[in-house]
Motif scaffolding. Structure first.
Motif: not given
Ligand code: SAM
Length: 225
Positions: A18, A39-42, A67, A83-86
């Motif tokens: 993410r 990637v699915e989410f950005a 997306n 967003d749970k960005i990692d």
């Protein structure tokens, strides 16, 4: 098509990450990674209105609005908890600006698993920030494109006591200075040539400045041996 530089950055993004791309300009990097199914989410963060608008149109035209969230924001303010960005990419800026963005957005880094930072200069400032904030450098790359040298620093959070980096590791990079690739040698040879010219022109009275430059020259000569 991505530049060689951005492609090298993209290669460090794990499948399924993410991603937040901060200073995304036209959102080329997230667009490429989503289209490749990596990637699915950005989130594409951009602080300047013009590039932000272009990025938004670009993402809409590519049919990727589901997306990629394009956000007008300063630095890590583009990231929200939900967003749970990692994985965070910050590319195409100076090392000092990247450090400032990280410092101002420290609070957003607790869930992050990887930082992929591409600094155009001042890698030492950036490495210093990382080790002072419980990040450990996992990989580095140096590349040359259109006559310019670029460094990529990949860092991950650590709960362990962080190893102190020597002054040489901060300046040259712990991995880059071990590897001593041809590009690395070219970069520092060029820097050495510049410093040699500077020292030739510096008057003897400027003792302090001369000493500073001579120390730098000695460090570079040593690493190039
Ligand atoms: N990341 C892209 C790349 O590597 O090709 C674009 C690099 S471009 C040279 C730098 C971008 O970062 C510009 O679009 C600039 O507006 C943006 N930028 C600079 N400071 C920023 C900040 N504090 N927050 C978000 N974007 C920023």
């Amino acid at each position: 098509k991505l530049s060689k530089r951005l492609k090298a950055v993209a290669d460090y993004v794990d499948k399924g990450a993410r991603l937040a791309d901060i200073g995304s300009d036209h959102a080329y990097l997230p667009t490429y990674l989503v289209q490749k199914n990596e990637v699915e989410f950005a989130v594409a963060g951009e602080v300047v209105k013009g590039p932000f608008e272009i990025a938004k149109n670009h993402v809409a035209q590519a049919n990727l609005k589901e997306n990629i969230q394009v956000r007008l924001a300063n630095g890590l303010a583009a990231i929200e908890n939900v967003d749970k960005i990692d994985t965070i990419v910050i590319a195409g800026m100076g090392g000092i600006l990247i450090s400032e963005i990280l410092e101002a957005g420290k609070g957003k880094l607790s869930s992050v698993k990887r930082l992929i930072l591409q600094a155009n200069n001042h890698g030492d400032t950036l490495r210093q920030w990382l080790i002072e904030h419980q990040f450990v450098i996992k990989a580095e790359q140096i590349l040359l494109e259109a006559g310019k040298f670029y460094e990529i620093i990949v860092a991950e959070p650590t709960t362990n006591e962080n190893p102190v980096l020597s002054a040489n590791d901060l300046l040259f990079g712990p991995f880059l200075s071990k590897e001593k690739s041809v590009i690395f040698q070219q970069k520092w040879q060029k820097e050495l040539n510049t410093l040699n010219k500077i020292i030739d022109r510096l008057p003897d009275e400027q003792t302090e400045k001369r000493e500073e430059v001579l120390t730098e020259i000695a460090k570079i000569k040593e690493v190039l041996q």
